[in-house]
Every structure is written in C-alpha cells, then in structure tokens.
Enzyme design. Structure first.
Site, mmCIF file in Angstrom:
data_model
loop_
_atom_site.group_PDB
_atom_site.id
_atom_site.type_symbol
_atom_site.label_atom_id
_atom_site.label_comp_id
_atom_site.label_asym_id
_atom_site.label_seq_id
_atom_site.Cartn_x
_atom_site.Cartn_y
_atom_site.Cartn_z
ATOM 1 N N ALA A 154 7.308 16.887 -3.949
ATOM 2 C CA ALA A 154 8.413 17.151 -4.781
ATOM 3 C C ALA A 154 8.516 16.116 -5.829
ATOM 4 C CB ALA A 154 9.688 17.451 -4.119
ATOM 5 N N TYR A 196 7.701 14.038 -0.789
ATOM 6 C CA TYR A 196 6.654 13.274 -1.548
ATOM 7 C C TYR A 196 6.177 14.292 -2.456
ATOM 8 C CZ TYR A 196 2.741 10.082 -2.119
ATOM 9 O OH TYR A 196 1.965 9.143 -3.014
ATOM 10 N N ALA A 221 3.105 -3.567 -7.004
ATOM 11 C CA ALA A 221 1.969 -4.416 -7.256
ATOM 12 C C ALA A 221 1.172 -5.079 -5.855
ATOM 13 C CB ALA A 221 2.111 -5.332 -8.224
ATOM 14 N N THR A 251 8.257 -5.343 -3.675
ATOM 15 C CA THR A 251 9.437 -5.812 -2.793
ATOM 16 C C THR A 251 8.993 -7.136 -2.213
ATOM 17 O OG1 THR A 251 8.635 -4.330 -1.011
ATOM 18 C CG2 THR A 251 10.497 -3.506 -2.321
ATOM 19 N N LYS A 260 6.460 13.804 -6.446
ATOM 20 C CA LYS A 260 4.988 13.406 -7.513
ATOM 21 C C LYS A 260 4.903 14.664 -8.402
ATOM 22 C CE LYS A 260 3.920 9.499 -5.752
ATOM 23 N NZ LYS A 260 4.084 8.324 -6.597
ATOM 24 N N ASN A 305 3.829 2.606 -10.308
ATOM 25 C CA ASN A 305 2.928 2.655 -9.226
ATOM 26 C C ASN A 305 3.625 2.607 -7.799
ATOM 27 O OD1 ASN A 305 0.306 2.533 -7.543
ATOM 28 N ND2 ASN A 305 1.270 0.472 -7.193
#
Lengths: 247, 79
Positions: free
Chosen positions: A156, A154, A14, A38, A158, A89
């Site tokens: 792979a 990335y 977020a 994070t 997604k 996300n």
C-alpha cells in the site's frame, strides 16, 4: 553523460545496501552527497569513505514527523548548498499476514515509507520550483505493482508512493522539476542471503535474467533519472527487476 | 503607500519577474501578471513567510489581486 558536478543530492536510508550504492554512484558522478540514515556512526563512516569534501551525513529517524520536516534544511545547511536531487530511499517492512497485522504495523510502514517521503518531497519542491530545476527519485518496489502476501502495508505504501509521484510530477512539470520512481525487484541483501536454497532456486526461476539484482543495478537507474539527460522523463516508474515483472 | 503595500509589491515583482509599473493594486496575478496556479500558491507562501502570518486556504483562494493581498495582510497585522 550523466555527470552531476555542481549538484547536491540527499539520499535517505543511505546506510542500507541500496541507499549506500545510490550515494556512491551519485558521488562518483561528481555530486555533493548528503547521506541520511538512522545509524549515525554508519553514515558518518560512509561519508568519510566517500570524502573529497563532497560527502556529508545527517542522522534522522523518519518515523518522527518532525524529523522528516527538518531533514531537508539540515542537509542543506550541512552541504552549504540547496538540494538539487532528492532520493527517497529510506523504508522499512513489518511483514505479517493481514489477519494478524496490527494497526501499529500498518501505520508505522505507511508513516516511514509514504508520509515521510511526502514530507521530504514537499520540503524539497519549495526550493526546486523556485529555482526552476530539480530531480526527485522515489524508490518504490516491484511489490507496489504485484502485491505480496504478508506485505499489505508495504504494498500500500509503495503503490501510494507511485501515485503520489505522478501527482507531484504534474504539479512540478511546468517548472522543469521531474519526479520519478524506481521500482526494484529482488536485490541481494542480508535478508535474501539467508533464504533456504530451495526458495532461492524458485525465486531465480522467476527472473528471466537469472540472478538477483545488485544494489548497483538500482543505483544506475537512479543516476539516470537524476541526470540532466532524463529531462523529458517525469511521472515514470522504472522497473528494475531482471524481468521478473514486465510492466 | 504603506510599508506592507511596498513589501507586497516587491515580492510580486521578484517572484513573477514583472515590471514594477505593472504591479498596480488592481492587477490580477493570473490575468494581468501572467501567474499560473502554482505561482499564486508560491506567492501566498512568500507572503506568509515575509509577514509572518498564516493565510488559510479559503482566504488564499480569494487573494487574486495585489490589493487583495495587501488588504488581507493589513487586516491580519492590525488584528
């Protein structure tokens, strides 16, 4: 239409541009929103800015398996209500041509971009199936469908996310729980801001709608799939890319 | 009826929304109590949580009736 009063949403990643826009839109539509990321101080500030007693923040590093495992429970505790809407996300990239890609670059991207969303889906589904209601929206990428040089890891992750979502959609369908994907194209971010003009021109030339996407373009798609109005949509991938790839 | 049997029965009634009288030891979750495959998985998870036992997948597959569940949990608890 598309109101979310009485619903609780958890949005991972977020603190980023897209995640922050998603949290804002869901909140504006009346949802209670838990922001996860994070950067603890950033998400705490964002939650405070949203306010109205309906915004919370929970810091988590989804690279750690136990963090993904416990995030849902922590979010529900913070919000004081079960999560009705999960938006996966959070994600990261470690771009490198395959010849030079290290195992670590591969596994880190697969962990954060695919394994963590799976763990969160698994945790959220438990309650959603029991309650016979719930929305999961996973944020993939145009790259999942088109591939991209330098992004084998990335792409792979997604593409895996899309296959996973379709499977979960089939498992959860009988309980009225939907699982869908939004696949963004090129979005205006600090990363695309710094591209050389020539490269920007070329990129824009490949987008029929003639501009890069805004985080809000993605957030609107998420809102739709998170709403009651999308009750008969599951296992779908909504491509939001300005027409760059018509799939 | 044992305490475990009582508790199992209660979980089944709650989870499947069936009448208590239908939850006989011989009742099959799927054939008699209207459960689908997802219900059976959720039931096993509910048993695991309620009795603090772990039911591995190969054992879970064999738990098809109320009695199967009671027997398995009683055995685990006795061990």
């Amino acid at each position: 239409m598309f109101r979310l009063e009485g619903k609780t949403a958890l949005v991972t990643g977020a603190s980023g541009g897209i995640g922050s826009a998603i949290a804002q839109v869901l909140h504006a539509q009346g949802a209670k929103v838990v922001l996860s990321g994070t950067r603890e101080s950033v998400i705490a500030q964002q939650a405070e800015a949203l306010g109205q007693g309906r915004a919370f923040s929970v810091a988590a590093n989804l690279g750690e398996p136990s963090a993904a495992e416990s995030l849902l429970a922590r979010a529900e505790e913070e919000a004081g209500s079960p999560v009705d809407i999960l938006v996966n996300n959070a994600g990261l990239t470690r771009d490198m041509l395959a010849l030079r890609m290290k195992d670590e670059d591969w596994s880190q991207v697969l962990d954060v971009d695919l394994a963590a969303p799976f763990r969160l889906c698994r945790a959220a589904l438990k309650g959603m199936l029991r309650r016979r209601a719930g929305r999961i929206v996973n944020i993939a990428s145009i790259i999942a469908a088109t591939g991209n040089a330098g992004q084998a890891n990335y792409a792979a992750a997604k593409a895996g996310m899309i296959g996973m979502s379709k499977s979960l959609a089939q498992e959860a369908g009988s309980r009225g729980v939907t699982v869908n994907v939004v696949a963004p194209g090129f979005i205006v971010t600090p990363m695309t801001d710094v591209l050389p003009d020539a490269q920007k021109e070329k990129l824009l030339g490949s987008i029929p709608l003639g501009r890069l996407g805004k985080p809000e373009d993605i957030a609107s798609a998420v809102l739709y799939l998170a709403s009651d109005e999308a009750a008969w949509v599951t296992g779908a991938t909504l491509h939001v890319n300005g027409g760059m790839a018509m799939i | 009826m044992s305490e475990i049997a009582d508790k199992v029965k209660k979980i089944v009634v709650e989870h499947l929304g069936v009448e208590e009288s239908k939850v006989t030891p011989e009742a099959s979750f799927i054939d008699d109590l209207g459960a689908d495959s997802l219900d059976t998985v959720e039931l096993v998870m509910a048993f695991e949580e309620a009795f603090n036992v772990e039911i591995p997948e190969d054992a879970a597959e064999k738990i098809t009736t109320v009695k199967d569940a009671i027997d398995y949990i009683e055995k685990q608890k006795a061990a």
